[in-house]
Design a protein around this motif. Structure first.
Motif, PDB file in Angstrom:
ATOM      1  N   GLY A 139     -15.172  25.246 -27.157  1.00 44.77           N
ATOM      2  CA  GLY A 139     -15.260  23.796 -27.070  1.00 44.77           C
ATOM      3  C   GLY A 139     -14.363  23.221 -25.983  1.00 44.77           C
ATOM      4  O   GLY A 139     -14.696  22.213 -25.364  1.00 44.77           O
TER       5      GLY A 139
ATOM      6  N   SER B 273     -11.602  21.285 -34.425  1.00 51.02           N
ATOM      7  CA  SER B 273     -12.095  22.053 -35.588  1.00 51.02           C
ATOM      8  C   SER B 273     -12.144  21.203 -36.857  1.00 51.02           C
ATOM      9  O   SER B 273     -11.782  21.665 -37.930  1.00 51.02           O
ATOM     10  CB  SER B 273     -11.201  23.265 -35.890  1.00 51.02           C
ATOM     11  OG  SER B 273     -10.885  23.984 -34.754  1.00 51.02           O
TER      12      SER B 273
ATOM     13  N   TYR C  85     -21.611  30.638 -33.258  1.00 49.67           N
ATOM     14  CA  TYR C  85     -20.475  30.797 -32.342  1.00 49.67           C
ATOM     15  C   TYR C  85     -20.295  32.275 -31.999  1.00 49.67           C
ATOM     16  O   TYR C  85     -19.962  32.633 -30.881  1.00 49.67           O
ATOM     17  CB  TYR C  85     -19.242  30.252 -33.056  1.00 49.67           C
ATOM     18  CG  TYR C  85     -18.097  29.757 -32.185  1.00 49.67           C
ATOM     19  CD1 TYR C  85     -18.073  28.441 -31.714  1.00 49.67           C
ATOM     20  CD2 TYR C  85     -17.003  30.566 -31.896  1.00 49.67           C
ATOM     21  CE1 TYR C  85     -17.008  27.959 -30.969  1.00 49.67           C
ATOM     22  CE2 TYR C  85     -15.931  30.093 -31.152  1.00 49.67           C
ATOM     23  CZ  TYR C  85     -15.936  28.784 -30.697  1.00 49.67           C
ATOM     24  OH  TYR C  85     -14.871  28.318 -29.969  1.00 49.67           O
TER      25      TYR C  85
ATOM     26  N   PHE D 220     -15.240  18.214 -32.548  1.00 51.85           N
ATOM     27  CA  PHE D 220     -15.534  19.654 -32.567  1.00 51.85           C
ATOM     28  C   PHE D 220     -14.319  20.421 -32.063  1.00 51.85           C
ATOM     29  O   PHE D 220     -13.936  21.461 -32.605  1.00 51.85           O
ATOM     30  CB  PHE D 220     -16.745  19.957 -31.679  1.00 51.85           C
ATOM     31  CG  PHE D 220     -17.121  21.412 -31.651  1.00 51.85           C
ATOM     32  CD1 PHE D 220     -17.725  22.011 -32.755  1.00 51.85           C
ATOM     33  CD2 PHE D 220     -16.855  22.197 -30.540  1.00 51.85           C
ATOM     34  CE1 PHE D 220     -18.069  23.356 -32.740  1.00 51.85           C
ATOM     35  CE2 PHE D 220     -17.198  23.550 -30.520  1.00 51.85           C
ATOM     36  CZ  PHE D 220     -17.806  24.116 -31.623  1.00 51.85           C
ATOM     37  N   SER D 221     -13.693  19.878 -31.024  1.00 52.51           N
ATOM     38  CA  SER D 221     -12.594  20.603 -30.404  1.00 52.51           C
ATOM     39  C   SER D 221     -11.415  20.787 -31.344  1.00 52.51           C
ATOM     40  O   SER D 221     -10.741  21.808 -31.314  1.00 52.51           O
ATOM     41  CB  SER D 221     -12.150  19.874 -29.136  1.00 52.51           C
ATOM     42  OG  SER D 221     -11.198  20.652 -28.470  1.00 52.51           O
TER      43      SER D 221
ATOM     44  N   ALA E  47      -8.247  25.449 -32.722  1.00 45.66           N
ATOM     45  CA  ALA E  47      -8.747  24.287 -31.980  1.00 45.66           C
ATOM     46  C   ALA E  47      -9.212  24.670 -30.579  1.00 45.66           C
ATOM     47  O   ALA E  47     -10.288  24.271 -30.138  1.00 45.66           O
ATOM     48  CB  ALA E  47      -7.650  23.223 -31.913  1.00 45.66           C
TER      49      ALA E  47
HETATM   50  N1  PHE Z   1     -12.463  24.027 -32.121  1.00 48.14           N
HETATM   51  C1  PHE Z   1     -13.286  25.136 -31.774  1.00 48.14           C
HETATM   52  C2  PHE Z   1     -13.613  25.066 -30.293  1.00 48.14           C
HETATM   53  O1  PHE Z   1     -13.259  24.143 -29.618  1.00 48.14           O
HETATM   54  C3  PHE Z   1     -14.546  25.189 -32.575  1.00 48.14           C
HETATM   55  C4  PHE Z   1     -14.396  25.108 -34.048  1.00 48.14           C
HETATM   56  C5  PHE Z   1     -15.162  24.213 -34.778  1.00 48.14           C
HETATM   57  C6  PHE Z   1     -13.497  25.934 -34.729  1.00 48.14           C
HETATM   58  C7  PHE Z   1     -15.050  24.134 -36.144  1.00 48.14           C
HETATM   59  C8  PHE Z   1     -13.386  25.875 -36.107  1.00 48.14           C
HETATM   60  C9  PHE Z   1     -14.173  24.974 -36.810  1.00 48.14           C
HETATM   61  O2  PHE Z   1     -14.278  25.932 -29.776  1.00 48.14           O
END
Ligand code: PHE
Length: 447
Positions: free
Chosen positions: A25, A226, A107, A223-224, A21
């Motif tokens: 993000g 995941s 990413y 997003f944060s 997580a």
């Molecule tokens: N949560 C991660 C972040 O904040 C991004 C992420 C998205 C990880 C989807 C896994 C899946 O950067």
């Protein structure tokens, strides 16, 4: 299935899930979103939505994962199969796997830039200025090389499996990351200008609460944590039956939001410290510079103007960013790798190598057509696909699963599951409230 690997402890799971997580993000996305959405009012909305929307959606993934003990495709196929539509589960799960892989592909490019800036702090310390220039200049060769280095790191961890790879490295790296964050905050807060940034961050002006703020905050929370692409689902599938799911999900949510909040204490004051040092921190339109320019121009300019101390701060900052990105990207790569190892005879090492290399080729494609593809892939995956998948996962738990199934999935590790407040509220909540809220985010993003 009997030999399926599990996380060896609760702490190991928390570190791995929080590691997934907490990523770019949190340390980049959240503070810059805050800066471009009016500051403290955004922070408040974000905190409310993280607990009222993202936490219940996270629970949907953890519950499905632990009950079915399989990757997202197999899990959803089985749930939909009980209703006679297994193909729907395969399609939706497959979509999740593709999105997780595409997120991993962009990413890793961004994480590669973090590694390059990290290396630059070393070459600067060593007085190798021609190398330093190359490392921070945007170039095809540099982008591809550092994407490869970063992907190599994630592949090395994932090929080792759940406890010796994901769990061990998350448990090692997360405390280092938190320590670096705290050290950097203390340093930045002692600099001139920091208090101006703190004010923007902590004192809300409710007139800033435009509808856009709610919607950006929802996307950010999603997003944060995941969500949507099966990372939390597969991590949940490695969680032992001894653990209490609602509680462990709450710990992960608290850690994720807590670290996002703490990262804001670093980034927003740093912007104003940079201003104090003479760096331009506003765009021509008078807005605070957000996005990539903040991390790769404003902050490096700040570090550059701080002399020797600045090089050390840059080193610490880009180590922090690289670690945060690493513990997140291993969880992305685990999604396709778990699908391959659970459904074919290919071993984990080979599956990681093949899948990692294929996704690397996608990253190379993005680097070669950067202008056309980079932004498009980010939008397609995070703005459009994650919310759609989030709704679908809530529908799986809320509509396709019988109430009894949900109860049975919660029971292990939770003695009073049936009487708990969680069981009284949550199933209805994921059935109606979550899909509608996510739909609102989605509709907004289409405009
Ligand atoms: N949560 C991660 C972040 O904040 C991004 C992420 C998205 C990880 C989807 C896994 C899946 O950067």
């Amino acid at each position: 299935m009997a030999s399926r690997e599990l996380f060896s402890s609760k702490m190991g799971f928390v570190m791995a899930a929080a590691g997934s997580a907490v990523g770019l993000g949190n340390i980049w996305g959240f503070p810059t979103n805050t800066a471009s959405n009016g500051g403290a009012a955004f922070v408040l909305v974000y905190l409310v939505l993280a607990f009222c929307l993202a936490y219940p959606a996270l629970m949907a993934e953890l519950v499905i994962g632990r009950a079915s003990r399989a990757n997202i495709v197999t899990s959803l196929r089985d749930i939909a199969g009980e209703r006679g539509i297994p193909w729907a589960g395969i399609l939706i799960g497959g979509y999740g796997v593709i999105i997780a892989s595409l997120i991993y592909s962009f990413y890793s490019i961004v994480a590669g830039w973090m590694v390059a800036h990290w290396a630059e702090s070393l070459t600067t310390m060593a007085g190798q200025s021609q190398w330093s220039e190359w490392l921070v200049a945007f170039g095809l060769k540099r982008n591809i090389i550092f994407t490869a280095i970063f992907m190599g790191l994630t592949m090395a961890i994932i090929s080792r499996g759940v406890s010796a790879g994901i769990e061990r490295w998350s448990t090692r790296l997360m405390p280092v990351m938190m320590l670096l964050l705290v050290v950097l905050i203390i340093y930045v807060l002692t600099q001139n200008g920091a208090s101006e940034g703190l004010k923007l961050y902590l004192i809300p002006h409710f007139s800033d609460l435009k509808p856009q703020v709610f919607l950006s905050a929802m996307g950010q929370a999603f997003f944060s944590l995941s969500l949507g692409v099966g990372t939390m689902l597969i991590y949940g599938s490695y969680l032992s039956d001894k653990e209490n799911l609602p509680q462990i999900g709450a710990i992960v949510t608290l850690t994720d939001t807590g670290i996002a909040f703490i990262a804001g204490l670093l980034i927003l004051p740093a912007i104003y410290v940079a201003k104090e040092y003479g760096t331009n921190v506003f765009t021509d339109g008078g807005e605070l510079i957000a996005g990539p320019d903040l991390i790769f121009q404003v902050l490096p300019a700040l570090f550059g103007s701080m002399g020797t101390a600045g090089t050390l701060v840059a080193f610490a900052f880009f180590t922090l960013m690289t670690i945060a990105a690493l513990t997140s990207s291993i969880s992305m790569l685990e999604v396709p790798v778990s699908l391959a190892t659970e459904n074919t005879k290919i071993g984990r090492g080979m599956a990681t190598l093949i899948i990692g290399s294929l996704i690397f080729l996608i990253s190379v494609g993005i680097c070669l057509n950067f202008g056309a593809l980079f932004g498009w892939v980010i939008n397609f995956t995070t703005v459009y696909s994650e919310p759609v998948l989030g709704i679908l996962l809530c529908v799986f738990v809320g509509w396709l699963w019988h109430r009894n199934k949900v109860l049975n999935a919660l029971k292990p590790g939770m003695d009073n599951a049936e009487q708990s407040l969680f069981f009284k509220i949550w199933p209805m909540y994921v059935r109606f409230v979550c899909p509608l809220l996510i739909l609102a985010t989605f509709i907004q993003s289409l405009r």
